[in-house]
Design a protein around this motif. Structure first.
Motif, PDB file in Angstrom:
ATOM      1  N   TYR A 222      72.377 -22.407  72.040  1.00  0.00           N
ATOM      2  CA  TYR A 222      73.205 -21.212  72.190  1.00  0.00           C
ATOM      3  C   TYR A 222      73.181 -20.838  73.660  1.00  0.00           C
ATOM      4  O   TYR A 222      72.151 -20.407  74.179  1.00  0.00           O
ATOM      5  N   HIS A 223      74.301 -21.071  74.373  1.00  0.00           N
ATOM      6  CA  HIS A 223      74.348 -20.862  75.823  1.00  0.00           C
ATOM      7  C   HIS A 223      73.195 -21.586  76.510  1.00  0.00           C
ATOM      8  O   HIS A 223      72.462 -21.007  77.322  1.00  0.00           O
TER       9      HIS A 223
ATOM     10  N   ILE B  82      67.781 -22.853  69.809  1.00  0.00           N
ATOM     11  CA  ILE B  82      67.680 -21.882  68.721  1.00  0.00           C
ATOM     12  C   ILE B  82      66.901 -22.526  67.576  1.00  0.00           C
ATOM     13  O   ILE B  82      67.105 -23.696  67.239  1.00  0.00           O
TER      14      ILE B  82
ATOM     15  N   SER C 250      64.958 -17.341  69.545  1.00  0.00           N
ATOM     16  CA  SER C 250      64.980 -18.118  70.770  1.00  0.00           C
ATOM     17  C   SER C 250      63.887 -17.565  71.665  1.00  0.00           C
ATOM     18  O   SER C 250      63.632 -16.358  71.666  1.00  0.00           O
TER      19      SER C 250
ATOM     20  N   ARG D 111      66.251 -16.542  75.185  1.00  0.00           N
ATOM     21  CA  ARG D 111      67.618 -16.030  75.077  1.00  0.00           C
ATOM     22  C   ARG D 111      67.656 -14.873  74.087  1.00  0.00           C
ATOM     23  O   ARG D 111      67.113 -14.958  72.995  1.00  0.00           O
TER      24      ARG D 111
ATOM     25  N   LEU E  61      69.318 -13.068  71.330  1.00  0.00           N
ATOM     26  CA  LEU E  61      70.318 -13.408  70.319  1.00  0.00           C
ATOM     27  C   LEU E  61      71.030 -12.184  69.751  1.00  0.00           C
ATOM     28  O   LEU E  61      71.991 -12.328  68.998  1.00  0.00           O
TER      29      LEU E  61
ATOM     30  N   PHE F 257      73.432 -18.991  61.774  1.00  0.00           N
ATOM     31  CA  PHE F 257      73.725 -19.663  63.031  1.00  0.00           C
ATOM     32  C   PHE F 257      74.163 -21.081  62.710  1.00  0.00           C
ATOM     33  O   PHE F 257      73.413 -21.853  62.115  1.00  0.00           O
TER      34      PHE F 257
ATOM     35  N   THR G 167      76.573 -24.473  64.451  1.00  0.00           N
ATOM     36  CA  THR G 167      77.319 -25.020  65.573  1.00  0.00           C
ATOM     37  C   THR G 167      78.068 -26.269  65.120  1.00  0.00           C
ATOM     38  O   THR G 167      77.653 -26.957  64.176  1.00  0.00           O
TER      39      THR G 167
ATOM     40  N   THR H  66      80.635 -22.288  67.875  1.00  0.00           N
ATOM     41  CA  THR H  66      79.405 -21.658  67.377  1.00  0.00           C
ATOM     42  C   THR H  66      79.774 -20.446  66.538  1.00  0.00           C
ATOM     43  O   THR H  66      80.640 -19.663  66.914  1.00  0.00           O
TER      44      THR H  66
ATOM     45  N   ILE I  86      77.770 -17.261  64.849  1.00  0.00           N
ATOM     46  CA  ILE I  86      76.499 -16.555  64.754  1.00  0.00           C
ATOM     47  C   ILE I  86      76.718 -15.173  64.152  1.00  0.00           C
ATOM     48  O   ILE I  86      77.662 -14.464  64.525  1.00  0.00           O
TER      49      ILE I  86
ATOM     50  N   LYS J  98      84.319 -20.157  78.054  1.00  0.00           N
ATOM     51  CA  LYS J  98      83.696 -19.669  76.821  1.00  0.00           C
ATOM     52  C   LYS J  98      84.527 -18.508  76.299  1.00  0.00           C
ATOM     53  O   LYS J  98      84.849 -17.580  77.053  1.00  0.00           O
TER      54      LYS J  98
ATOM     55  N   SER K 129      84.904 -15.695  72.991  1.00  0.00           N
ATOM     56  CA  SER K 129      84.183 -15.078  71.867  1.00  0.00           C
ATOM     57  C   SER K 129      85.121 -14.143  71.106  1.00  0.00           C
ATOM     58  O   SER K 129      85.888 -13.387  71.714  1.00  0.00           O
TER      59      SER K 129
END
Length: 602
Positions: free
Chosen positions: A104-105, A109, A154, A157, A159, A213, A215, A228, A230, A269, A271
């Motif tokens: 994730y980025h 994860i 993570s 990161r 989340l 989650f 992908t 992805t 999430i 990216k 979203s």
């Protein structure tokens, strides 16, 4: 975003959502001694102990661990999820196994596979008999918590924040401990972190999210694309399907989930956010052994304020809101939908749309959802989606959100959100230049099937957390129609829901109220588990055995009716007694069901 919404995230201010490294310990050694637990990271500078007698937490230096005593057991753990204090003991929740499921980025994860509470309750020896009994019940609730599904983490990161929010916050945020970056609404273990925060054990504090989650990487027209999905489940009204319905007085709703669809292509990216949540008025649906318990709107003077609090909060966080109500317009659902619509007429800041899913999409006519898309297309175009380039420049922003609900916010909601997401995926890919303006992902059969399967898995995970079973109507998402295997799967899931909702979810609700902090354990007060005489006898197994036995005797005696009048009388008596027991069980259905003990509905 408003100042009120930003304030809750302080001191979160973040910049480009960049990766932070070395923030949380990824792997630890658990050393068990006769008088303490010691948790040591792979870096010797991070060590702390927990006393088995009183649960005291003590940060240690590498040389302070124990002296000459050797641990009697050493094992590997993958995170400390928190600490909870009960009547006579302290319990430390640790992650004992995990599974890497994707990136994730650029951050790894993990899904939590198993957890364990370390018991520090030697003081239980001095407790009263009632306290020991209550502590044992609390510990049984912790066993339920250990098996919580759909937890993700993570180590470097956050989340909890979607891509748009994290990209708009200041860069200094990445130097803060991970738990300080997170949105408190979506930290599943938020209430369990207080003791660790007080002890300044930041490297050990891992925020967990509950949700899903998934992908998917594929090649579209010779171009590599990553998708992805999430979801983040809110902790403000955490609960089970039947015991947490609607809103509380603060405007927080049950089963509130933020779902983010992220597309990555050649440094770009994008979203897109949707949210779901229970109908935001005060209502209940108490289990009573019937398949569909009666829906009841709770009359309360705060009703209008509750719905306003809910939508004001959404508008502060997401911008313009389109509320889509997918419930039936007849029967109990119709009454609830009518109450919702009546309140929304008083609240003109939000566009409310009633769409009878079962009527319009009945008999598996999934494509009829296009009627809904046509009604909200202008709003979706206005709200847009978020896009950022490889240099961190924001190219587009999402300026609002669609909020969908049915009764459970599971099956119909998931089908609808997947359909909206499909349309937005086309828009995202067209904007990135992968597809032309007249092309759709649906023209690429293999990729389209994988996309729909992703949404089916996502719906199953959300359903498992709230209802205890997989989602229904998965075939409508995957194939656009109902299939025989899908009907069988839905039937099994429906039976599983019925059993769990009636005979297990009351206890599960207690477990959630305990670890979320909604119920505070206090020593010296009355026991919350005192049962009245009727409930304490646990009549359900006896009643079930009597009904089965009565039906068996009635059947056997009916075969003998022609032989004598005595057999006829026996048949009538057996049938009468059986019918009486059935009537008794039906009349007192609520008493036979599992009910939460710790907290009320609101």
């Amino acid at each position: 975003m408003s100042q009120e919404a930003e304030a809750e995230l302080q001191p979160l201010l973040n910049g480009d959502g960049g990766v932070r490294t070395g923030l949380c310990c990824r792997e630890m050694e658990l050393r068990e001694y006769t008088d303490k637990f010691v948790i040591r990271s792979t870096d010797p500078s991070h060590v702390f102990s927990v006393s088995r007698s009183d649960g005291a937490i003590q940060p240690l230096g590498a040389e302070d661990e124990l002296g000459s005593e050797n641990p009697y057991k050493i094992s590997t753990i993958y995170g400390v999820a928190g600490v909870i204090r009960l009547l006579a003991g302290t319990y430390v929740l640790v992650i004992t196994s995990r599974k890497e499921i994707g990136l994730y980025h650029d951050s790894t994860i993990y899904r939590v596979l198993s957890m364990r509470f370390l018991s520090c309750n030697e003081a239980l020896k001095e407790s009263t008999a009632q306290e020991k009994k209550d502590e044992a019940y609390f510990m049984s609730l912790l066993k339920i918590v250990e098996a919580t599904p759909g937890l993700y983490l993570s180590y470097d990161r956050d989340l909890t924040l979607n891509l748009q929010r994290s990209s708009r916050l200041a860069g200094g945020r990445v130097h803060k401990p991970l738990w300080k970056q997170a949105d408190p609404r979506f930290i599943w273990n938020r209430n369990l972190l207080e003791d660790l925060i007080e002890a300044k054990l930041d490297p050990f504090i891992v925020p967990l999210i509950q949700g899903s989650f998934q992908t998917l990487e594929f090649t579209l027209k010779e171009a590599p694309v990553k998708l992805t999905l999430i979801s983040r489940r809110c902790n403000r009204r955490l609960g089970t399907r039947m015991w947490r319905r609607g809103a509380n007085l603060e405007g927080a709703v049950a089963n509130f989930v933020e779902t983010e669809q992220i597309v990555e292509f050649q440094g770009l990216k994008s979203s897109f956010l949707q949210v779901r949540g229970s109908i935001p008025i005060l209502w209940e649906q108490i289990v009573d052994l019937s398949y569909k318990p009666k829906l009841n709107v709770i009359q309360h003077e705060e009703m209008s304020n509750v719905i306003q609090r809910h939508f004001y909060d959404l508008m502060q966080r997401y911008g313009d809101v389109v509320a889509i109500d997918l419930t039936d317009k007849h029967g109990d659902e119709g009454k609830l939908s009518c109450a919702y619509a009546t309140e929304m007429e008083k609240f003109s800041q939000v566009k409310y749309l009633s769409f009878d899913f079962h009527k319009v999409c009945g008999k598996g006519n999934f494509d009829n959802l296009q009627q809904l898309i046509d009604q909200i297309k202008e709003d979706i175009d206005k709200q847009g989606y978020f896009m950022i380039n490889a240099q961190g420049e924001i190219l587009m922003e999402q300026k609002g959100v669609t909020r969908s609900n049915c009764i459970d916010c599971l099956d119909r909601t998931n089908v609808t959100q997947s359909f909206v997401a499909r349309n937005l995926l086309d828009m995202q890919l067209q904007k990135m230049g992968v597809l032309s303006s007249d092309e759709s992902i649906s023209a690429f059969n293999d990729i389209f099937y994988m996309f729909k399967s992703l949404w089916v898995e996502h719906g199953d995970e959300i359903s498992l957390a709230y209802a205890g079973s997989a989602a229904l109507k998965g075939d409508l998402v995957r194939y656009g129609r109902q299939t025989l295997p899908g009907l069988v799967k839905d039937g099994i899931s429906a039976i599983s829901r019925y059993y769990l909702n009636n005979f297990h979810d009351g206890i599960r609700q207690d477990a959630l109220d305990l670890i979320s902090g909604r119920y505070n354990v206090s020593r010296g007060g009355p026991s919350p588990f005192q049962l009245n005489a009727f409930e304490n006898l646990s009549y359900l197994p006896i009643a079930s055995a009597a009904i089965i036995g009565g039906l068996t005797l009635t059947t056997l005696s009916l075969h003998q009716v022609g032989r004598s009048a005595q057999h006829a009388i026996s048949s009538i008596l057996c049938a009468g007694v059986t019918a009486g027991i059935v009537a008794l069980v039906k009349a007192n259905g609520k008493q036979f069901c599992s009910r939460p003990r710790l907290c009320g509905l609101l």
